[in-house]
Design a protein around this motif. Structure first.
Motif, PDB file in Angstrom:
ATOM      1  N   LEU A  47       0.826  -1.219   0.000  1.00 23.26           N
ATOM      2  CA  LEU A  47       0.000   0.000   0.000  1.00 23.26           C
ATOM      3  C   LEU A  47       0.854   1.262   0.000  1.00 23.26           C
ATOM      4  O   LEU A  47       0.493   2.265  -0.609  1.00 23.26           O
ATOM      5  CB  LEU A  47      -0.947   0.016   1.209  1.00 23.26           C
ATOM      6  N   SER A  48       2.009   1.197   0.677  1.00 31.90           N
ATOM      7  CA  SER A  48       2.843   2.401   0.733  1.00 31.90           C
ATOM      8  C   SER A  48       3.796   2.498  -0.454  1.00 31.90           C
ATOM      9  O   SER A  48       4.454   3.513  -0.638  1.00 31.90           O
ATOM     10  CB  SER A  48       3.607   2.465   2.052  1.00 31.90           C
ATOM     11  N   GLY A  49       3.874   1.439  -1.255  1.00 32.20           N
ATOM     12  CA  GLY A  49       4.659   1.502  -2.492  1.00 32.20           C
ATOM     13  C   GLY A  49       6.117   1.152  -2.314  1.00 32.20           C
ATOM     14  O   GLY A  49       6.981   1.598  -3.073  1.00 32.20           O
ATOM     15  N   ARG A  50       6.423   0.337  -1.316  1.00 31.74           N
ATOM     16  CA  ARG A  50       7.813  -0.018  -1.066  1.00 31.74           C
ATOM     17  C   ARG A  50       8.375  -0.852  -2.219  1.00 31.74           C
ATOM     18  O   ARG A  50       7.676  -1.712  -2.767  1.00 31.74           O
ATOM     19  CB  ARG A  50       7.889  -0.801   0.242  1.00 31.74           C
ATOM     20  N   ASP A  51       9.638  -0.588  -2.552  1.00 25.43           N
ATOM     21  CA  ASP A  51      10.324  -1.327  -3.621  1.00 25.43           C
ATOM     22  C   ASP A  51      10.356  -2.821  -3.333  1.00 25.43           C
ATOM     23  O   ASP A  51      10.471  -3.224  -2.179  1.00 25.43           O
ATOM     24  CB  ASP A  51      11.784  -0.860  -3.714  1.00 25.43           C
ATOM     25  N   GLY A  52      10.310  -3.617  -4.378  1.00 24.17           N
ATOM     26  CA  GLY A  52      10.512  -5.058  -4.218  1.00 24.17           C
ATOM     27  C   GLY A  52       9.214  -5.832  -4.069  1.00 24.17           C
ATOM     28  O   GLY A  52       9.240  -7.055  -3.968  1.00 24.17           O
ATOM     29  N   LEU A  70       0.485   5.202  -8.353  1.00 25.45           N
ATOM     30  CA  LEU A  70       1.216   6.360  -7.817  1.00 25.45           C
ATOM     31  C   LEU A  70       2.586   5.948  -7.288  1.00 25.45           C
ATOM     32  O   LEU A  70       2.745   4.866  -6.714  1.00 25.45           O
ATOM     33  CB  LEU A  70       0.435   7.013  -6.666  1.00 25.45           C
ATOM     34  N   GLU A  71       3.560   6.853  -7.446  1.00 30.09           N
ATOM     35  CA  GLU A  71       4.878   6.652  -6.837  1.00 30.09           C
ATOM     36  C   GLU A  71       4.708   6.748  -5.312  1.00 30.09           C
ATOM     37  O   GLU A  71       3.778   7.410  -4.832  1.00 30.09           O
ATOM     38  CB  GLU A  71       5.840   7.753  -7.303  1.00 30.09           C
ATOM     39  N   PRO A  72       5.648   6.150  -4.560  1.00 28.39           N
ATOM     40  CA  PRO A  72       5.530   6.212  -3.094  1.00 28.39           C
ATOM     41  C   PRO A  72       5.396   7.648  -2.573  1.00 28.39           C
ATOM     42  O   PRO A  72       4.596   7.911  -1.662  1.00 28.39           O
ATOM     43  CB  PRO A  72       6.841   5.591  -2.601  1.00 28.39           C
ATOM     44  N   GLU A  73       6.142   8.597  -3.170  1.00 30.51           N
ATOM     45  CA  GLU A  73       6.081   9.984  -2.700  1.00 30.51           C
ATOM     46  C   GLU A  73       4.686  10.563  -2.912  1.00 30.51           C
ATOM     47  O   GLU A  73       4.174  11.324  -2.086  1.00 30.51           O
ATOM     48  CB  GLU A  73       7.095  10.872  -3.450  1.00 30.51           C
ATOM     49  N   ALA A  74       4.092  10.201  -4.059  1.00 29.88           N
ATOM     50  CA  ALA A  74       2.750  10.722  -4.367  1.00 29.88           C
ATOM     51  C   ALA A  74       1.726  10.118  -3.399  1.00 29.88           C
ATOM     52  O   ALA A  74       0.765  10.775  -2.995  1.00 29.88           O
ATOM     53  CB  ALA A  74       2.380  10.406  -5.810  1.00 29.88           C
ATOM     54  N   ARG A  75       1.952   8.868  -3.008  1.00 24.27           N
ATOM     55  CA  ARG A  75       1.036   8.243  -2.038  1.00 24.27           C
ATOM     56  C   ARG A  75       1.137   8.972  -0.694  1.00 24.27           C
ATOM     57  O   ARG A  75       0.126   9.232  -0.044  1.00 24.27           O
ATOM     58  CB  ARG A  75       1.385   6.761  -1.856  1.00 24.27           C
ATOM     59  N   VAL A  80      -1.087   8.894   2.633  1.00 23.14           N
ATOM     60  CA  VAL A  80      -0.870   7.517   3.097  1.00 23.14           C
ATOM     61  C   VAL A  80       0.415   7.483   3.934  1.00 23.14           C
ATOM     62  O   VAL A  80       1.447   7.991   3.511  1.00 23.14           O
ATOM     63  CB  VAL A  80      -0.735   6.540   1.903  1.00 23.14           C
ATOM     64  N   PHE A  81       0.317   6.917   5.117  1.00 22.02           N
ATOM     65  CA  PHE A  81       1.464   6.882   6.031  1.00 22.02           C
ATOM     66  C   PHE A  81       1.653   5.459   6.532  1.00 22.02           C
ATOM     67  O   PHE A  81       0.696   4.800   6.924  1.00 22.02           O
ATOM     68  CB  PHE A  81       1.203   7.816   7.222  1.00 22.02           C
ATOM     69  N   LEU A  82       2.896   4.988   6.524  1.00 26.10           N
ATOM     70  CA  LEU A  82       3.200   3.660   7.080  1.00 26.10           C
ATOM     71  C   LEU A  82       4.165   3.810   8.245  1.00 26.10           C
ATOM     72  O   LEU A  82       5.268   4.339   8.079  1.00 26.10           O
ATOM     73  CB  LEU A  82       3.831   2.765   5.998  1.00 26.10           C
ATOM     74  N   ALA A  83       3.755   3.367   9.424  1.00 27.94           N
ATOM     75  CA  ALA A  83       4.667   3.286  10.569  1.00 27.94           C
ATOM     76  C   ALA A  83       5.303   1.906  10.503  1.00 27.94           C
ATOM     77  O   ALA A  83       4.616   0.889  10.549  1.00 27.94           O
ATOM     78  CB  ALA A  83       3.912   3.470  11.875  1.00 27.94           C
ATOM     79  N   ASN A 104       7.404  19.321   4.699  1.00 27.06           N
ATOM     80  CA  ASN A 104       7.381  20.334   3.638  1.00 27.06           C
ATOM     81  C   ASN A 104       7.282  19.717   2.249  1.00 27.06           C
ATOM     82  O   ASN A 104       6.651  20.285   1.354  1.00 27.06           O
ATOM     83  CB  ASN A 104       8.604  21.244   3.742  1.00 27.06           C
ATOM     84  N   ALA A 105       7.896  18.543   2.067  1.00 28.22           N
ATOM     85  CA  ALA A 105       7.799  17.870   0.759  1.00 28.22           C
ATOM     86  C   ALA A 105       6.333  17.565   0.458  1.00 28.22           C
ATOM     87  O   ALA A 105       5.866  17.725  -0.674  1.00 28.22           O
ATOM     88  CB  ALA A 105       8.622  16.582   0.766  1.00 28.22           C
ATOM     89  N   GLN A 106       5.604  17.155   1.504  1.00 26.42           N
ATOM     90  CA  GLN A 106       4.190  16.835   1.297  1.00 26.42           C
ATOM     91  C   GLN A 106       3.377  18.095   1.030  1.00 26.42           C
ATOM     92  O   GLN A 106       2.495  18.103   0.178  1.00 26.42           O
ATOM     93  CB  GLN A 106       3.649  16.087   2.504  1.00 26.42           C
TER      94      GLN A 106
END
Ligand SMILES: Nc1ncnc2c1ncn2[C@@H]1O[C@H](COP(=O)(O)OP(=O)(O)OP(=O)(O)O)[C@@H](O)[C@H]1O
Length: 250
Positions: A47-52, A70-75, A80-83, A104-106
């Motif tokens: 869901l968070s778009g992690r590689d692999g 969506l790319e992980p950054e766009a998610r 979308v947040f993954l702890a 700030n990136a978000q």
């Protein structure tokens, strides 16, 4: 808010998610339980778009958008947040700078004005009070030398600052002492709101005494095999996973 349909995903060529379906509405807290190796973290990572993690079939719609496209950054920018189950240490990178950069990136990705250091510090101070975290942790490198419990609390602190719409907490309760568990639960409860949803992966019903979920699901062998309310977690505690999900739909 989130609709997962017949999701299949592979890691290192091995199929881990095998037709997982799940719907989450805004305002809801869903607990995901299940045996070791069932695919719970894999779900969070997909869901968070992690590689692999390779999705081979199925779909994930998030606020009407194809999340998997969506790319992980766009998610992340979309809320979308993954702890992490195992928060990573980033030596040499100050915790506050790291958090401000992420924050700030978000904002930038959403077309909002970035916060300067004074504005950000004010926000951080407010969040520190709510989350009951020592500000000493903010001055250290990200997670470096943090105890297991401090790392988990730092994840929740990140979540409080980033204010995601969909928060996925992967075993954030494991390794916490009783007081820290209550602080983490208080932090989650403080963030519960009608426009935010939580997916809480956990092995322990005790977390659910403090953060009472709307739904409890059992993920076994890559699929949700049973769903219910909080009483399902109590049943699992008593009887384990044996016999669950027999005859569950694919
Ligand atoms: N990067 C990876 N490389 C190889 N195998 C992986 C990788 N990530 C996950 N797996 C495998 O996928 C399966 C599911 O793992 P996952 O971490 O999703 O399970 P889990 O349900 O979260 O388990 P636990 O309760 O033990 O944390 C496991 O067999 C695991 O070894």
């Amino acid at each position: 808010m989130l609709k997962i349909e017949n999701l299949h995903a592979r890691v290192e060529g091995k199929e881990i998610l095998k037709g997982l379906s799940l719907s989450v509405n805004a305002g809801e807290v869903h607990a995901i339980m299940g045996p070791n190796g069932a695919g719970k973290s894999t779900l969070g990572n997909v869901l968070s778009g992690r590689d692999g993690y390779e999705v081979t079939a199925g779909s994930v719609t998030y606020n009407g958008v194809d999340l998997l496209a969506l790319e992980p950054e766009a998610r992340a920018a979309a809320g979308v947040f993954l702890a992490f189950q195992y928060p990573v240490e980033i030596p040499g990178v100050n915790n506050t700078y790291f958090l401000r950069a992420a924050f700030n990136a978000q904002r930038k990705a959403r077309g909002e004005k970035e916060f300067d250091s004074m504005q950000f510090l004010k926000l951080v101070r407010e969040k520190l009070k709510v989350m009951q975290i020592s500000d000493e942790l903010l001055h250290r490198a990200v997670n470096e030398g943090f105890s297991g419990g401090e790392k988990k609390r730092n994840e929740i602190f990140q979540m409080a600052v980033l204010e995601p719409q969909l928060a996925i907490l992967d075993e954030t309760d494991s390794g916490l002492d009783i007081d820290a568990l209550k602080h983490v639960a208080d932090g989650v409860n403080a963030l519960r709101s009608p426009d935010r949803a939580f997916l809480m992966i956990t092995h322990y019903q005790r977390l659910l005494d403090y953060v009472v979920p709307d739904f409890v699901h059992v993920l076994a062998d890559g699929r949700i095999v049973e769903s219910g309310d909080k009483s399902l977690a109590l049943k699992l505690e008593e009887h384990g996973y044996a016999g669950l999900g027999e005859g569950a739909a694919a």
